[in-house]
Motif scaffolding. Sequence first.
Motif, mmCIF file in Angstrom:
data_model
loop_
_atom_site.group_PDB
_atom_site.id
_atom_site.type_symbol
_atom_site.label_atom_id
_atom_site.label_comp_id
_atom_site.label_asym_id
_atom_site.label_seq_id
_atom_site.Cartn_x
_atom_site.Cartn_y
_atom_site.Cartn_z
ATOM 1 N N ASP B 65 0.582 -0.841 0.082
ATOM 2 C CA ASP B 65 0.127 -0.379 -0.596
ATOM 3 C C ASP B 65 0.222 1.069 -0.109
ATOM 4 N N LEU B 66 1.784 1.090 0.578
ATOM 5 C CA LEU B 66 2.320 2.021 0.961
ATOM 6 C C LEU B 66 3.239 2.732 -0.283
ATOM 7 N N THR B 67 4.276 1.124 -0.213
ATOM 8 C CA THR B 67 4.633 2.068 -1.623
ATOM 9 C C THR B 67 4.555 2.466 -2.820
ATOM 10 N N HIS B 68 2.462 1.910 -2.938
ATOM 11 C CA HIS B 68 2.587 2.447 -4.347
ATOM 12 C C HIS B 68 2.072 3.942 -4.000
ATOM 13 N N SER B 69 1.288 5.052 -3.032
ATOM 14 C CA SER B 69 1.194 6.171 -2.799
ATOM 15 C C SER B 69 2.856 6.825 -2.902
ATOM 16 N N VAL B 70 3.877 6.371 -2.855
ATOM 17 C CA VAL B 70 4.568 7.140 -2.639
ATOM 18 C C VAL B 70 5.378 6.718 -4.422
ATOM 19 N N GLU B 71 4.957 5.884 -5.246
ATOM 20 C CA GLU B 71 5.201 6.000 -5.958
ATOM 21 C C GLU B 71 4.491 6.199 -7.227
ATOM 22 N N ASN B 72 3.138 6.407 -6.912
ATOM 23 C CA ASN B 72 2.326 7.275 -7.426
ATOM 24 C C ASN B 72 3.237 9.009 -7.202
ATOM 25 N N ILE B 73 3.848 9.747 -5.974
ATOM 26 C CA ILE B 73 3.764 10.481 -6.065
ATOM 27 C C ILE B 73 5.048 10.485 -6.690
ATOM 28 N N TYR B 74 6.076 9.987 -6.262
ATOM 29 C CA TYR B 74 7.597 10.157 -7.430
ATOM 30 C C TYR B 74 6.774 10.100 -9.301
ATOM 31 N N ASP B 75 5.908 8.982 -9.279
ATOM 32 C CA ASP B 75 5.884 9.584 -11.179
ATOM 33 C C ASP B 75 5.454 10.632 -11.709
ATOM 34 N N LEU B 76 4.609 11.146 -10.473
ATOM 35 C CA LEU B 76 4.443 12.775 -10.868
ATOM 36 C C LEU B 76 5.286 13.654 -11.279
ATOM 37 N N ILE B 77 6.428 12.709 -10.723
ATOM 38 C CA ILE B 77 7.431 13.796 -10.018
ATOM 39 C C ILE B 77 7.753 14.143 -11.179
ATOM 40 N N ARG B 78 8.864 12.719 -11.504
ATOM 41 C CA ARG B 78 9.149 12.105 -12.670
ATOM 42 C C ARG B 78 8.826 13.035 -14.051
ATOM 43 N N ASN B 79 7.222 12.953 -14.264
ATOM 44 C CA ASN B 79 6.153 13.562 -15.259
ATOM 45 C C ASN B 79 6.503 14.902 -15.524
ATOM 46 N N GLY B 80 7.441 15.469 -14.721
ATOM 47 C CA GLY B 80 7.338 16.778 -14.182
ATOM 48 C C GLY B 80 5.943 17.960 -13.442
ATOM 49 N N ILE B 81 5.063 17.386 -13.043
ATOM 50 C CA ILE B 81 3.730 17.490 -13.138
ATOM 51 C C ILE B 81 3.847 18.619 -10.855
ATOM 52 N N VAL B 82 5.112 17.653 -10.762
ATOM 53 C CA VAL B 82 5.468 18.191 -9.462
ATOM 54 C C VAL B 82 6.990 18.711 -9.314
ATOM 55 N N PRO B 83 7.305 19.332 -8.080
ATOM 56 C CA PRO B 83 9.176 19.510 -8.319
ATOM 57 C C PRO B 83 8.883 19.198 -6.382
ATOM 58 N N VAL B 84 10.339 18.733 -7.028
ATOM 59 C CA VAL B 84 10.453 17.744 -5.729
ATOM 60 C C VAL B 84 11.019 18.469 -4.011
ATOM 61 N N SER B 85 10.374 18.359 -3.260
ATOM 62 C CA SER B 85 10.123 19.610 -2.430
ATOM 63 C C SER B 85 11.176 18.948 -0.750
ATOM 64 N N GLN B 86 11.445 19.422 -0.103
ATOM 65 C CA GLN B 86 12.275 19.136 1.181
ATOM 66 C C GLN B 86 10.581 18.007 1.780
ATOM 67 N N ASP B 87 9.655 18.035 1.628
ATOM 68 C CA ASP B 87 8.800 17.690 2.195
ATOM 69 C C ASP B 87 8.776 15.797 1.689
ATOM 70 N N ILE B 88 8.921 15.947 0.393
ATOM 71 C CA ILE B 88 8.386 15.078 0.024
ATOM 72 C C ILE B 88 9.908 13.838 0.258
ATOM 73 N N LEU B 89 10.441 14.686 0.186
ATOM 74 C CA LEU B 89 12.119 14.119 0.869
ATOM 75 C C LEU B 89 11.941 13.329 1.604
ATOM 76 N N ASP B 90 11.095 13.840 3.367
ATOM 77 C CA ASP B 90 10.783 13.955 4.719
ATOM 78 C C ASP B 90 10.660 13.006 4.438
ATOM 79 N N THR B 91 9.427 12.327 3.703
ATOM 80 C CA THR B 91 8.320 11.756 3.764
ATOM 81 C C THR B 91 8.617 10.227 3.403
ATOM 82 N N THR B 92 9.580 10.850 2.480
ATOM 83 C CA THR B 92 9.996 9.427 1.951
ATOM 84 C C THR B 92 11.042 8.858 2.784
ATOM 85 N N LEU B 93 11.707 9.327 3.310
ATOM 86 C CA LEU B 93 13.040 8.795 4.446
ATOM 87 C C LEU B 93 12.055 7.724 5.404
ATOM 88 N N THR B 94 11.078 8.512 5.773
ATOM 89 C CA THR B 94 9.582 8.441 6.719
ATOM 90 C C THR B 94 9.483 6.901 6.293
#
Lengths: 182, 670
Positions: B65-94
Motif C-alpha cells: 500500500d505504502l509503496t504504491h502511494s509513494v510510487e504515484n508521487i514520484y511518478d508525478l515528479i518524474r513527469n514534471g507535474i510536481v517539483p521535488v520538495s523537502q517535504d516529499i524527501l522527508d516523507t520518503t525517508l520516513t
Amino acid sequence: MDKKNIESYLTFLLKGEMFAVSVNKVLEIIETGEEHTISYLPKAAKSISGVVNFRGNVIPVIDTRIKFDLQSFQEKEKFVVIVLNLLINDREQMVGAMADKVVDVIEIDQAEIKSVPEVGQGYNSEFIHGVVHRNNKFIMLLNLEEAIGTEAITKLRLDKNEDITMTNQTKPSEAINNIELS
Amino acid sequence: MSINDISKFKHLFIEEATSLLNSMESIILELESHPNNLDLIQEVFRVMHTIKGVSGMYAYQGMSDLTHSVENIYDLIRNGIVPVSQDILDTTLTVVDQLFALLKDKDIEDEKNASRQKELLYWCETFLANVNHSNEKIQLKKNSDSHKKVTYNVILHTLQSVVDRKINIFYTIKDLAEIGEIKSINPLAVEAEEEERWSIFIVGEFGNEDIEDALMFVYEYCIIRKVADFDIFNNKELDENQNELLAEELMHHSKAEQSVITTSDKLTPSSIKTSKPEAMIDSIKQNMNRVAVDSEKLDHLMYLVSELITTSSQLNLTTTSNNYNSIRSHLEKLDKLSKQFRNNALDIRLIPIRDIMPKFNRLVRDVSLDLGKEVEFLTEGMSTELDKTSIDMVAEPLVHMIRNALDHGIESPEIREENGKTRKGVIKLKAYNSGSDIFIEVSDDGKGLNKDKIIEKAIEKGLINNRENLNNKEALFLICQPGFTTASEVTSISGRGVGMDVVRQKIAEMRGELEISSEVGKGSLFTIKLQQSIAILDTLLIRSNKMKFLLPLSDVEVCTQKPYHEINDRLHHGTIDHENELIPFISIRKLFELEEHDTPMAKMIIIKKNNLRCAICADEIIGQHQAVLKPMGDLVKSHKEISAASVLGNGEVAFLLDTNSFKYDKHYDS
C-alpha cells in the motif's frame, strides 16, 4: 508433554548406573585420543574437565561423575564423550558429557516412565525426570539441561539422612566461585 | 515460527528488499542536494515500484500500500507535474524507515508502526489529491487512454529447479512490473511442499511479445493467458474508491481520487521506453559485478577453510616427525595452496565500509537538524574493506562517535561564528589500511576536549585521585571509563562521553584499539585500529606448565628470558625491569593457578597494547601459529583473560590471551 508417545533414548553407564538421554539431543559420541584430546581449562569449575575440539568448535566437557557426585574418573580410566546440543540459558549450546560407556539406543513409551521414587533411596527429581524399568534394571532419564545449567555439583541420589549437600571433597562455595554462568 | 512455514523465496524477497531500501536512503540524500536529477527520481520510482510488486506477492499488504502511494508521487515528479520538495524527501525517508519496520512486522501488529502507516498513507493521499485537483486536465486525458489496456493472467510455477538454476523470481516480477501494472499476485494451492504457484494479473498496454520477453528466464514455468482487451480492474476499483472518498472526504471531488488510480495505471509507452533499457542495463551491470551470497554459506566456507588449514598443519606435523622426504614437496605445495585459499576466502567476506555509509549520512542529517547545528559530513576512503563481522560490529561504536561529535564536538553556528570559524562544522569519516590493519577515523572541527576539565570531572567522580601522573593521552582516555559521564553531565564538562565506555568495550571485543587526540578549540580525532579479519589471527604460541596459550603476534614486541626466581621475587610488586624501565608483568602460572614447574628460565614476552608495555612470563615459546579462532561457549565465559580458543595441529586446544583484559589502567585506580 510430547505428542508422540514413543521416543528414542541413548543409554549409557556411569559408575555402574544406567542413565538415558533423548537421542534428539545427542550430536555425536566421540572417543578421546589423537584428534580429541581434552585440554585442561584453568580456573574452571571442578565439574568441567576441559575443552575439546568438536567439528572445529571448541566445546566444554563436563565430568559427569563429578557433576553428579559420583567417584571421579581416574587418569587411566577409559571414557567416551557424548556431544549434546542443549538449550542452556535460552541458547543452544554444544556440550560434551563424559560417560563410562555407551550402551544402546532404546525406545521408551512415555507411559512406561515412572516418576522418581521418593521413599527409600530417593533420587533428586530436579535432574531426573523419570525412571524406566527394563530387564530388572532401572534406567534414569536425565534432565541434562537443568543439571548442566546450574553451576554447582548436583547430587542425583539422596541418602535418607542427608540433605542435598556436597561431599566433603568439594565445597559448594568453591564450585560456585570458580564458575560464573552468564 | 518453523522453517517450513517460510516460503523458499521469501528470504530472497527480504534480502532484496533490504538492499533496495538501503540504496534508497543514499539516493534520497543525493536527491536532496541535486533535486533536479531525473535519473535519481527514476531510480526512486523504480525501487518503489519493484518493492510494491513483490511485497504484494508475499502478502506484505502494508508495504505494498505504502509503496504504491509513494510510487504515484514520484511518478508525478518524474513527469514534471510536481517539483521535488523537502517535504516529499522527508516523507520518503520516513517511508523507508517504515518499510524497514514492516519487513519485520508484516501484518503491522506493532502499534507504533500502525499509526505511522496511517499517517504516511494519509499524507500521500492528501498530497496526491491536492496535486491532482489542480491537474484535472492532465488526468482526464490519461483517463481516456485506459480503454486501450489489456489484461493478462500469468500462472507462474516456481519449484526447486528454478532456485537451482539461480533464477531470481524477484527480477522476473520486476521485469513484469515494468511493462505494465501488476494488479494482483496470489498464491495458488499446490500439492507438493517444494513448489509454489502464483497467479499474476497484469494490466497495461503491451502485446504478447512484451510479456514473453519479461518472462524469458522462466518462460517454461509459465502459463500466459490474455483475459480481456480492457483493464478489468479499473471500472470496479473506480467505484470502490469513489465510495470511500465520499465517506471520508467531501471536500475533494471524485476526480481527485480517480487520479490516484489513473496515475498508477499510467506506465505509458513513452515512459516504458525511457526507463526499461536503463533499468535492464543497471541490473545487468549490478549482477555482473556482485554476487549476493547468503552469509551463512560464507560462514560455512570459512569453517571448511579453517578445517583445511588445521588438517594441513596436522599433516605437516606428522611428516616432519616421520621423515617422509618423498612427499615433502607436495606437502609444501598443499600448504601454500591452502593458505592462498584461506586468503581468498577471507577476501570474499570483505565488504567496503561504503555499505554502512547511508546510515551515517542519515544520522548526521537527522541529528544536526535536531540540534540546530550546521554540519558537513565528509567521507574518505570508503572503499576500504573490512570483514563482514567487523563491519557489523564497528557500526555501533561509529554511530556513538559520530553522534558525540555532533552533540558535543560541533558548536552551534552562532558560537562558531563568534570564535571565528565557519558556520558549518565539519565531521569527517576516514578509513584506510596500513599493513594488515584498518584505521577508521572520526574527526570534527569542534571545540575539542578540555583535558583539565576531564581530570577535574574524573576526580569528582572518584575515578582518579590525583592529576600529576597522567599524560595527555591518559587524561583523554578517562572519558572511556565506565561511569565517567551520563548524558546530563556531559554538557557541563564540555567534553563528550555518551557511550564512550561502550565504544571502547566494543572495539576491545574486536581486538581493536582506540586512540583519542584533541586540541581545545580546534577539534578532536578518534582513531579506531582494527584487524582486517577477526576470525583468523597470526599468533605466538607459548606454553606454561602443560597449557598452551596464544598471543596476537601484532602485539608482541620482543621476547627475552629471565631466571624464574627473579620473577617470583617481584611477584608482589607486579612490575619488572625491562631495558631499564619498570613495566607491569603477568605470570601465566600465577594467573591460572598452575603448579610450579621445573624450568630454570622463564620466557618473557613483551607486548605492547594501547601504547602500553607489559611483560608476560611463560615456560616456553613454541613458535608462530596461524590461529583459526573459535568462540568459547557460555559455560566457560567467566574467563575474562581468555577471549577465544584455537585448535592446534595435534588436536589440542590453545587459548588466546586477551591482551586487552590485562589491567593497564591499574595506576588510575591506585
